[in-house]
Design an enzyme around this catalytic site. Structure first.
Site: not given
Length: 189
Positions: A62-63
């Site tokens: 996600v990051e």
């Protein structure tokens, strides 16, 4: 007419072969859709700091989508998108030697280790409750504690829609989507 019939049969054969390939290689396709890079580093940090490797992989996905060299508009760096001030705090608390921001930006090993240490810290702070820890990874532990104390959010995934920050609400939902996918696709990560 024969040529048209031949093309139709050939197309049908190609479609059938493609479908057989998809079902026969569905594990391969799934791993292409949900890749995990830096497995060794993730597992090593997971064992060192007692954090589920699937959770680490989900946060990285996600990051930064496993791409080094990422820097957010707010200044977070690397695979796990650590803010420089948070990195400095982690380094001090974990008694690690100073790691320059440039190294955190491009060195997956250092970034994953610091990010995993921080996840462990947040999990400890929130009594092992992953959803609260992941919300705190994005919004900060002070905000999460305040939301829970004020009754704004229960701290449970089922009530993630109550998280006041839209970015954090979406972040928690994405991380747990990938967390569950990675547990399914890579049970022995």
């Amino acid at each position: 007419m024969k040529r048209k019939k031949f093309r139709s049969r050939l197309l049908l054969l190609v479609v059938i072969c493609f479908i057989v390939f998809l079902f026969g290689k569905s594990d391969w396709i799934t791993k292409q859709l949900y890749p995990v890079k830096y497995n060794g580093v993730i597992v090593e940090s997971s064992e060192k700091y007692d954090v589920d490797p699937h959770l680490i992989a989900a946060v990285i996905r996600v990051e930064s989508n496993f791409q080094t060299g990422r820097e957010s508009p707010k200044g977070a760096v690397g695979l796990m998108q650590l803010m420089p001030t948070t990195s400095d705090w982690i380094i001090e608390r974990a008694n690690l030697e100073h790691i320059p921001a440039e190294k955190l930006l491009h060195d997956p090993t250092m970034n994953i280790e610091l990010g995993t240490w921080y996840l462990n810290h947040l999990l400890s702070q929130f009594d092992g409750e992953k959803v609260k820890a992941i919300a705190a990874y994005n919004a900060g532990p002070g905000n999460v504690s305040k939301w829970i104390e004020q009754g704004t959010w229960s701290g449970e995934f089922a009530t993630a829609d109550d998280i006041p920050f839209g970015e954090t609400r979406r972040y928690v939902q994405k991380v747990f989507y990938y967390y569950n996918k990675y547990k399914e696709v890579y049970p022995k990560l």
